[in-house]
Design a protein around this motif. Structure first.
Motif, mmCIF file in Angstrom:
data_model
loop_
_atom_site.group_PDB
_atom_site.id
_atom_site.type_symbol
_atom_site.label_atom_id
_atom_site.label_comp_id
_atom_site.label_asym_id
_atom_site.label_seq_id
_atom_site.Cartn_x
_atom_site.Cartn_y
_atom_site.Cartn_z
ATOM 1 N N MET A 1 0.835 -1.167 0.000
ATOM 2 C CA MET A 1 0.000 0.000 0.000
ATOM 3 C C MET A 1 0.893 1.248 0.000
ATOM 4 S SD MET A 1 -3.507 0.319 1.994
ATOM 5 C CE MET A 1 -3.290 0.996 3.594
ATOM 6 N N ALA A 2 0.660 2.136 -0.922
ATOM 7 C CA ALA A 2 1.463 3.344 -1.062
ATOM 8 C C ALA A 2 1.026 4.398 -0.055
ATOM 9 C CB ALA A 2 1.328 3.894 -2.473
ATOM 10 N N ILE A 3 1.976 5.156 0.423
ATOM 11 C CA ILE A 3 1.670 6.265 1.334
ATOM 12 C C ILE A 3 1.048 7.383 0.511
ATOM 13 C CG2 ILE A 3 2.677 8.027 2.836
ATOM 14 C CD1 ILE A 3 4.778 5.946 3.632
ATOM 15 N N ALA A 4 -0.155 7.782 0.887
ATOM 16 C CA ALA A 4 -0.879 8.804 0.142
ATOM 17 C C ALA A 4 -0.611 10.204 0.671
ATOM 18 C CB ALA A 4 -2.375 8.509 0.187
ATOM 19 N N HIS A 5 -0.223 10.304 1.922
ATOM 20 C CA HIS A 5 -0.034 11.612 2.544
ATOM 21 C C HIS A 5 0.928 11.456 3.716
ATOM 22 C CE1 HIS A 5 -1.136 15.639 3.936
ATOM 23 N NE2 HIS A 5 -1.246 15.146 5.141
ATOM 24 N N THR A 6 1.723 12.437 3.968
ATOM 25 C CA THR A 6 2.544 12.446 5.184
ATOM 26 C C THR A 6 2.151 13.659 6.014
ATOM 27 O OG1 THR A 6 4.339 13.713 4.173
ATOM 28 C CG2 THR A 6 4.513 11.299 4.083
ATOM 29 N N SER A 7 2.393 13.562 7.293
ATOM 30 C CA SER A 7 2.057 14.624 8.228
ATOM 31 C C SER A 7 3.206 14.774 9.203
ATOM 32 C CB SER A 7 0.768 14.252 8.975
ATOM 33 O OG SER A 7 0.362 15.297 9.805
ATOM 34 N N LYS A 8 3.393 15.977 9.704
ATOM 35 C CA LYS A 8 4.506 16.226 10.601
ATOM 36 C C LYS A 8 4.006 16.899 11.875
ATOM 37 C CE LYS A 8 7.501 19.266 9.179
ATOM 38 N NZ LYS A 8 8.660 19.967 8.588
ATOM 39 N N ILE A 9 4.530 16.449 13.004
ATOM 40 C CA ILE A 9 4.296 17.080 14.299
ATOM 41 C C ILE A 9 5.664 17.513 14.809
ATOM 42 C CG2 ILE A 9 3.465 16.777 16.660
ATOM 43 C CD1 ILE A 9 1.669 14.513 15.558
ATOM 44 N N GLU A 10 5.763 18.777 15.188
ATOM 45 C CA GLU A 10 7.036 19.311 15.659
ATOM 46 C C GLU A 10 6.904 19.819 17.094
ATOM 47 O OE1 GLU A 10 9.265 21.169 11.849
ATOM 48 O OE2 GLU A 10 7.622 22.378 12.654
ATOM 49 N N PHE A 11 7.958 19.603 17.875
ATOM 50 C CA PHE A 11 8.044 20.113 19.233
ATOM 51 C C PHE A 11 9.247 21.047 19.305
ATOM 52 C CE2 PHE A 11 5.970 16.021 19.599
ATOM 53 C CZ PHE A 11 4.882 16.325 20.379
ATOM 54 N N LYS A 12 9.059 22.172 19.959
ATOM 55 C CA LYS A 12 10.155 23.108 20.169
ATOM 56 C C LYS A 12 10.367 23.220 21.673
ATOM 57 C CE LYS A 12 10.397 26.724 17.583
ATOM 58 N NZ LYS A 12 10.146 28.060 16.987
ATOM 59 N N VAL A 13 11.612 23.054 22.105
ATOM 60 C CA VAL A 13 11.957 23.085 23.522
ATOM 61 C C VAL A 13 12.940 24.220 23.760
ATOM 62 C CG1 VAL A 13 12.901 21.759 25.462
ATOM 63 C CG2 VAL A 13 11.675 20.571 23.615
ATOM 64 N N GLY A 14 12.533 25.191 24.573
ATOM 65 C CA GLY A 14 13.421 26.278 24.970
ATOM 66 C C GLY A 14 14.093 25.913 26.283
ATOM 67 N N LEU A 15 15.419 25.923 26.290
ATOM 68 C CA LEU A 15 16.189 25.484 27.458
ATOM 69 C C LEU A 15 16.908 26.647 28.120
ATOM 70 C CD1 LEU A 15 17.870 22.396 25.740
ATOM 71 C CD2 LEU A 15 15.835 22.377 27.195
ATOM 72 N N ASP A 16 17.085 26.532 29.444
ATOM 73 C CA ASP A 16 17.895 27.523 30.149
ATOM 74 C C ASP A 16 19.376 27.138 30.027
ATOM 75 O OD1 ASP A 16 18.446 25.539 32.051
ATOM 76 O OD2 ASP A 16 17.244 26.467 33.640
ATOM 77 N N GLU A 17 20.237 27.865 30.730
ATOM 78 C CA GLU A 17 21.683 27.606 30.627
ATOM 79 C C GLU A 17 22.081 26.217 31.128
ATOM 80 O OE1 GLU A 17 20.628 29.404 34.489
ATOM 81 O OE2 GLU A 17 20.303 30.087 32.453
ATOM 82 N N ASN A 18 21.237 25.589 31.958
ATOM 83 C CA ASN A 18 21.509 24.234 32.451
ATOM 84 C C ASN A 18 20.769 23.162 31.642
ATOM 85 O OD1 ASN A 18 23.177 25.097 34.638
ATOM 86 N ND2 ASN A 18 21.324 25.781 35.675
ATOM 87 N N LYS A 19 20.203 23.561 30.516
ATOM 88 C CA LYS A 19 19.456 22.684 29.610
ATOM 89 C C LYS A 19 18.195 22.110 30.256
ATOM 90 C CE LYS A 19 23.287 21.716 26.580
ATOM 91 N NZ LYS A 19 24.037 20.746 25.820
ATOM 92 N N VAL A 20 17.584 22.911 31.138
ATOM 93 C CA VAL A 20 16.302 22.575 31.756
ATOM 94 C C VAL A 20 15.217 23.290 30.951
ATOM 95 C CG1 VAL A 20 14.889 22.776 33.843
ATOM 96 C CG2 VAL A 20 17.338 22.280 34.040
ATOM 97 N N PRO A 21 14.146 22.566 30.555
ATOM 98 C CA PRO A 21 13.107 23.206 29.746
ATOM 99 C C PRO A 21 12.448 24.398 30.445
ATOM 100 C CG PRO A 21 12.875 20.827 29.664
ATOM 101 C CD PRO A 21 13.895 21.128 30.724
ATOM 102 N N GLU A 22 12.418 25.518 29.732
ATOM 103 C CA GLU A 22 11.718 26.720 30.200
ATOM 104 C C GLU A 22 10.447 26.957 29.397
ATOM 105 O OE1 GLU A 22 14.244 30.172 30.296
ATOM 106 O OE2 GLU A 22 14.806 29.732 32.358
ATOM 107 N N ALA A 23 10.469 26.517 28.140
ATOM 108 C CA ALA A 23 9.324 26.736 27.260
ATOM 109 C C ALA A 23 9.166 25.536 26.331
ATOM 110 C CB ALA A 23 9.515 28.012 26.449
ATOM 111 N N LEU A 24 7.919 25.126 26.131
ATOM 112 C CA LEU A 24 7.601 24.042 25.206
ATOM 113 C C LEU A 24 6.491 24.531 24.282
ATOM 114 C CD1 LEU A 24 7.280 21.102 27.784
ATOM 115 C CD2 LEU A 24 9.203 21.501 26.246
ATOM 116 N N SER A 25 6.597 24.172 23.021
ATOM 117 C CA SER A 25 5.509 24.460 22.087
ATOM 118 C C SER A 25 5.482 23.361 21.039
ATOM 119 C CB SER A 25 5.680 25.832 21.436
ATOM 120 O OG SER A 25 6.848 25.876 20.648
ATOM 121 N N TRP A 26 4.337 23.253 20.371
ATOM 122 C CA TRP A 26 4.197 22.221 19.354
ATOM 123 C C TRP A 26 3.363 22.731 18.195
ATOM 124 C CZ3 TRP A 26 -0.320 18.829 18.739
ATOM 125 C CH2 TRP A 26 -1.391 19.178 19.560
#
Length: 111
Positions: A1-26
């Motif tokens: 079966m051929a793939i008819a469509h692809t879809s993408k989900i992206e996550f963006k992670v904003g990190l502080d100087e210690n690489k601890v998440p400060e902001a998340l978005s998708w």
């Protein structure tokens, strides 16, 4: 079966100087979601070759504990529902929901 469509989900992670998440978005353009703020993300990926689950759990440092408890409860309920749809195992799904009710009761979560 051929793939008819692809879809993408992206996550963006904003990190502080210690690489601890400060902001998340998708973003999920097919779902009409663009750069939506989040406070926590749980992702599980099944590696069929290794027969193991790969996981990524992130939350921002300002995620309130009471919201984290609700997030876990709602995730567990969602997993019970998904398990039922995926396996048609009504008995185990009901058992999982019983645990979810117990979990909510012990954490004194409002419904």
């Amino acid at each position: 079966m051929a793939i008819a469509h692809t879809s993408k989900i992206e996550f963006k992670v904003g990190l502080d100087e210690n690489k601890v998440p400060e902001a998340l978005s998708w973003t999920a353009e097919d779902g009409g979601i663009t750069n939506e703020e989040a406070k926590a993300i749980m992702i599980s990926v099944w590696d069929h070759k290794a027969k193991d689950t790969l996981r990524m759990d992130l939350w921002t440092k300002d995620m309130p504990v009471d919201e984290m408890k609700q997030f876990f409860h709602q995730t567990l309920v969602s997993m019970a529902n998904t398990f039922e749809r995926a396996t048609n195992d009504d008995k185990m799904s009901a058992t999982m929901r019983d645990f979810c009710a117990y979990f909510a009761e012990k954490l004194e979560l409002e419904k």
